[in-house]
Design a protein around this motif. Structure first.
Motif, PDB file in Angstrom:
ATOM      1  N   GLY A 241      45.808  26.979 -14.284  1.00 42.85           N
ATOM      2  CA  GLY A 241      45.388  25.788 -15.021  1.00 42.85           C
ATOM      3  C   GLY A 241      44.092  26.010 -15.772  1.00 42.85           C
ATOM      4  N   ALA A 242      43.137  26.663 -15.126  1.00 39.02           N
ATOM      5  CA  ALA A 242      41.840  26.921 -15.764  1.00 39.02           C
ATOM      6  C   ALA A 242      41.965  27.904 -16.920  1.00 39.02           C
ATOM      7  CB  ALA A 242      40.853  27.447 -14.729  1.00 39.02           C
ATOM      8  N   VAL A 243      42.735  28.969 -16.724  1.00 41.02           N
ATOM      9  CA  VAL A 243      42.914  29.958 -17.790  1.00 41.02           C
ATOM     10  C   VAL A 243      43.606  29.324 -18.994  1.00 41.02           C
ATOM     11  CG1 VAL A 243      44.168  32.071 -18.403  1.00 41.02           C
ATOM     12  CG2 VAL A 243      42.836  31.980 -16.298  1.00 41.02           C
ATOM     13  N   ALA A 244      44.611  28.506 -18.751  1.00 40.26           N
ATOM     14  CA  ALA A 244      45.314  27.844 -19.848  1.00 40.26           C
ATOM     15  C   ALA A 244      44.380  26.886 -20.595  1.00 40.26           C
ATOM     16  CB  ALA A 244      46.539  27.104 -19.323  1.00 40.26           C
ATOM     17  N   LEU A 245      43.535  26.159 -19.863  1.00 45.02           N
ATOM     18  CA  LEU A 245      42.575  25.266 -20.527  1.00 45.02           C
ATOM     19  C   LEU A 245      41.610  26.044 -21.408  1.00 45.02           C
ATOM     20  CD1 LEU A 245      41.632  22.739 -17.688  1.00 45.02           C
ATOM     21  CD2 LEU A 245      42.947  22.249 -19.748  1.00 45.02           C
ATOM     22  N   VAL A 246      41.072  27.128 -20.889  1.00 43.86           N
ATOM     23  CA  VAL A 246      40.132  27.936 -21.669  1.00 43.86           C
ATOM     24  C   VAL A 246      40.822  28.542 -22.885  1.00 43.86           C
ATOM     25  CG1 VAL A 246      38.714  30.033 -21.622  1.00 43.86           C
ATOM     26  CG2 VAL A 246      38.593  28.406 -19.736  1.00 43.86           C
ATOM     27  N   ALA A 247      42.034  29.038 -22.692  1.00 43.74           N
ATOM     28  CA  ALA A 247      42.776  29.627 -23.812  1.00 43.74           C
ATOM     29  C   ALA A 247      43.037  28.591 -24.903  1.00 43.74           C
ATOM     30  CB  ALA A 247      44.096  30.222 -23.311  1.00 43.74           C
ATOM     31  N   MET A 248      43.407  27.394 -24.515  1.00 46.69           N
ATOM     32  CA  MET A 248      43.659  26.348 -25.515  1.00 46.69           C
ATOM     33  C   MET A 248      42.374  25.917 -26.219  1.00 46.69           C
ATOM     34  SD  MET A 248      46.695  25.530 -26.262  1.00 46.69           S
ATOM     35  CE  MET A 248      46.441  23.964 -27.089  1.00 46.69           C
ATOM     36  N   LYS A 249      41.277  25.840 -25.473  1.00 43.17           N
ATOM     37  CA  LYS A 249      40.012  25.495 -26.125  1.00 43.17           C
ATOM     38  C   LYS A 249      39.616  26.555 -27.150  1.00 43.17           C
ATOM     39  CE  LYS A 249      37.592  22.364 -25.284  1.00 43.17           C
ATOM     40  NZ  LYS A 249      37.521  21.068 -25.990  1.00 43.17           N
ATOM     41  N   LEU A 250      39.830  27.822 -26.806  1.00 44.47           N
ATOM     42  CA  LEU A 250      39.549  28.898 -27.764  1.00 44.47           C
ATOM     43  C   LEU A 250      40.476  28.822 -28.968  1.00 44.47           C
ATOM     44  CD1 LEU A 250      38.889  31.879 -25.323  1.00 44.47           C
ATOM     45  CD2 LEU A 250      37.207  30.647 -26.720  1.00 44.47           C
ATOM     46  N   LEU A 251      41.735  28.511 -28.724  1.00 45.81           N
ATOM     47  CA  LEU A 251      42.696  28.362 -29.821  1.00 45.81           C
ATOM     48  C   LEU A 251      42.290  27.213 -30.736  1.00 45.81           C
ATOM     49  CD1 LEU A 251      45.323  29.374 -31.052  1.00 45.81           C
ATOM     50  CD2 LEU A 251      46.548  27.797 -29.541  1.00 45.81           C
ATOM     51  N   TRP A 252      41.822  26.118 -30.165  1.00 45.87           N
ATOM     52  CA  TRP A 252      41.356  24.999 -30.977  1.00 45.87           C
ATOM     53  C   TRP A 252      40.123  25.380 -31.797  1.00 45.87           C
ATOM     54  CZ3 TRP A 252      43.416  20.977 -33.023  1.00 45.87           C
ATOM     55  CH2 TRP A 252      44.520  20.376 -32.433  1.00 45.87           C
ATOM     56  N   LEU A 253      39.243  26.213 -31.228  1.00 49.67           N
ATOM     57  CA  LEU A 253      38.089  26.678 -32.015  1.00 49.67           C
ATOM     58  C   LEU A 253      38.543  27.461 -33.234  1.00 49.67           C
ATOM     59  CD1 LEU A 253      35.552  27.822 -29.268  1.00 49.67           C
ATOM     60  CD2 LEU A 253      35.264  25.954 -30.910  1.00 49.67           C
ATOM     61  N   LEU A 254      39.558  28.300 -33.048  1.00 45.68           N
ATOM     62  CA  LEU A 254      40.106  29.057 -34.180  1.00 45.68           C
ATOM     63  C   LEU A 254      40.821  28.142 -35.172  1.00 45.68           C
ATOM     64  CD1 LEU A 254      41.535  32.204 -32.346  1.00 45.68           C
ATOM     65  CD2 LEU A 254      39.570  32.105 -33.896  1.00 45.68           C
ATOM     66  N   MET A 255      41.590  27.185 -34.657  1.00 45.82           N
ATOM     67  CA  MET A 255      42.344  26.296 -35.542  1.00 45.82           C
ATOM     68  C   MET A 255      41.430  25.384 -36.344  1.00 45.82           C
ATOM     69  SD  MET A 255      45.916  25.340 -33.605  1.00 45.82           S
ATOM     70  CE  MET A 255      45.183  24.317 -32.353  1.00 45.82           C
ATOM     71  N   ARG A 256      40.267  25.070 -35.808  1.00 49.63           N
ATOM     72  CA  ARG A 256      39.325  24.216 -36.538  1.00 49.63           C
ATOM     73  C   ARG A 256      38.793  24.913 -37.799  1.00 49.63           C
ATOM     74  NH1 ARG A 256      39.137  19.216 -35.034  1.00 49.63           N
ATOM     75  NH2 ARG A 256      39.223  18.752 -32.829  1.00 49.63           N
ATOM     76  N   GLN A 257      38.962  26.234 -37.862  1.00 49.41           N
ATOM     77  CA  GLN A 257      38.536  26.976 -39.052  1.00 49.41           C
ATOM     78  C   GLN A 257      39.495  26.760 -40.216  1.00 49.41           C
ATOM     79  OE1 GLN A 257      35.489  28.394 -38.925  1.00 49.41           O
ATOM     80  NE2 GLN A 257      35.529  27.553 -36.858  1.00 49.41           N
ATOM     81  N   ILE A 258      40.713  26.309 -39.912  1.00 49.12           N
ATOM     82  CA  ILE A 258      41.696  25.999 -40.953  1.00 49.12           C
ATOM     83  C   ILE A 258      41.383  24.593 -41.463  1.00 49.12           C
ATOM     84  CG2 ILE A 258      44.152  25.665 -41.440  1.00 49.12           C
ATOM     85  CD1 ILE A 258      44.693  27.547 -39.027  1.00 49.12           C
ATOM     86  N   GLU A 259      41.189  24.483 -42.760  1.00 51.60           N
ATOM     87  CA  GLU A 259      40.715  23.216 -43.324  1.00 51.60           C
ATOM     88  C   GLU A 259      41.632  22.034 -42.989  1.00 51.60           C
ATOM     89  OE1 GLU A 259      39.408  21.320 -47.598  1.00 51.60           O
ATOM     90  OE2 GLU A 259      39.507  23.476 -47.362  1.00 51.60           O
ATOM     91  N   ALA A 260      42.926  22.236 -43.016  1.00 55.95           N
ATOM     92  CA  ALA A 260      43.873  21.145 -42.748  1.00 55.95           C
ATOM     93  C   ALA A 260      43.757  20.637 -41.308  1.00 55.95           C
ATOM     94  CB  ALA A 260      45.296  21.609 -43.019  1.00 55.95           C
ATOM     95  N   LEU A 261      43.319  21.484 -40.395  1.00 56.34           N
ATOM     96  CA  LEU A 261      43.203  21.089 -38.998  1.00 56.34           C
ATOM     97  C   LEU A 261      41.775  20.735 -38.585  1.00 56.34           C
ATOM     98  CD1 LEU A 261      45.569  23.737 -37.398  1.00 56.34           C
ATOM     99  CD2 LEU A 261      46.036  21.321 -37.764  1.00 56.34           C
ATOM    100  N   SER A 262      40.842  20.862 -39.509  1.00 51.86           N
ATOM    101  CA  SER A 262      39.441  20.636 -39.146  1.00 51.86           C
ATOM    102  C   SER A 262      39.139  19.170 -38.844  1.00 51.86           C
ATOM    103  CB  SER A 262      38.515  21.149 -40.251  1.00 51.86           C
ATOM    104  OG  SER A 262      38.714  20.404 -41.436  1.00 51.86           O
ATOM    105  N   GLN A 263      39.991  18.267 -39.298  1.00 54.24           N
ATOM    106  CA  GLN A 263      39.753  16.837 -39.098  1.00 54.24           C
ATOM    107  C   GLN A 263      40.593  16.231 -37.970  1.00 54.24           C
ATOM    108  OE1 GLN A 263      37.264  15.350 -40.738  1.00 54.24           O
ATOM    109  NE2 GLN A 263      36.907  17.364 -41.611  1.00 54.24           N
ATOM    110  N   VAL A 264      41.207  17.083 -37.165  1.00 55.62           N
ATOM    111  CA  VAL A 264      42.019  16.591 -36.050  1.00 55.62           C
ATOM    112  C   VAL A 264      41.118  15.864 -35.055  1.00 55.62           C
ATOM    113  CG1 VAL A 264      43.479  17.286 -34.105  1.00 55.62           C
ATOM    114  CG2 VAL A 264      43.762  18.383 -36.317  1.00 55.62           C
ATOM    115  N   SER A 265      41.612  14.762 -34.553  1.00 60.21           N
ATOM    116  CA  SER A 265      40.860  13.936 -33.611  1.00 60.21           C
ATOM    117  C   SER A 265      40.535  14.712 -32.331  1.00 60.21           C
ATOM    118  CB  SER A 265      41.696  12.703 -33.259  1.00 60.21           C
ATOM    119  OG  SER A 265      41.247  12.102 -32.093  1.00 60.21           O
ATOM    120  N   PRO A 266      39.342  14.515 -31.787  1.00 56.22           N
ATOM    121  CA  PRO A 266      39.011  15.142 -30.498  1.00 56.22           C
ATOM    122  C   PRO A 266      39.972  14.723 -29.380  1.00 56.22           C
ATOM    123  CG  PRO A 266      37.029  14.306 -31.544  1.00 56.22           C
ATOM    124  CD  PRO A 266      38.181  13.828 -32.364  1.00 56.22           C
TER     125      PRO A 266
END
Length: 111
Positions: A34-59
């Motif tokens: 569970g912890a590894v999956a949470l960290v992996a998803m948070k890192l993936l979201w950090l990368l996805m926030r670099q894409i302009e279309a996804l930068s405005q996704v709600s927290p």
């Protein structure tokens, strides 16, 4: 007072020793997955926030998709392990694994 506390502690420890070791192991694996999956998803979201279309996704969307991914990973791992890997399926092993994951999920939701 000290005597009652000692008796209570003795009873709790006796009860804990009745739980099979593999249940503790399943619990620990569920928490780790569970912890590894949470960290992996948070890192993936950090990368996805670099894409302009996804930068405005709600927290909130980020938070709930991260949690959902972790839940899916833990449930899938528990079920696949019990149904495909083990010769004899044990539902209590699945429950122990999910309880381990739920510990991490509660901390994630509170934090």
């Amino acid at each position: 007072m000290m005597k009652r506390l000692n008796e209570l502690l003795t009873r709790v420890l006796q009860w804990l020793t009745t739980i099979a070791t593999d249940k503790y192991q399943h619990y620990a694996i569920g928490a780790a997955l569970g912890a590894v999956a949470l960290v992996a998803m948070k890192l993936l979201w950090l990368l996805m926030r670099q894409i302009e279309a996804l930068s405005q996704v709600s927290p909130a969307v980020e938070r709930w998709t991260t949690l959902a991914a972790s839940v899916i990973v833990v449930y899938a791992a528990a079920i696949i392990k019990e149904r495909k890997v083990d010769a004899q399926s044990d539902v209590t092993d699945i429950v122990a694994t999910v309880l381990g994951g739920s510990t991490v999920w509660v901390v994630f939701l509170i934090g």
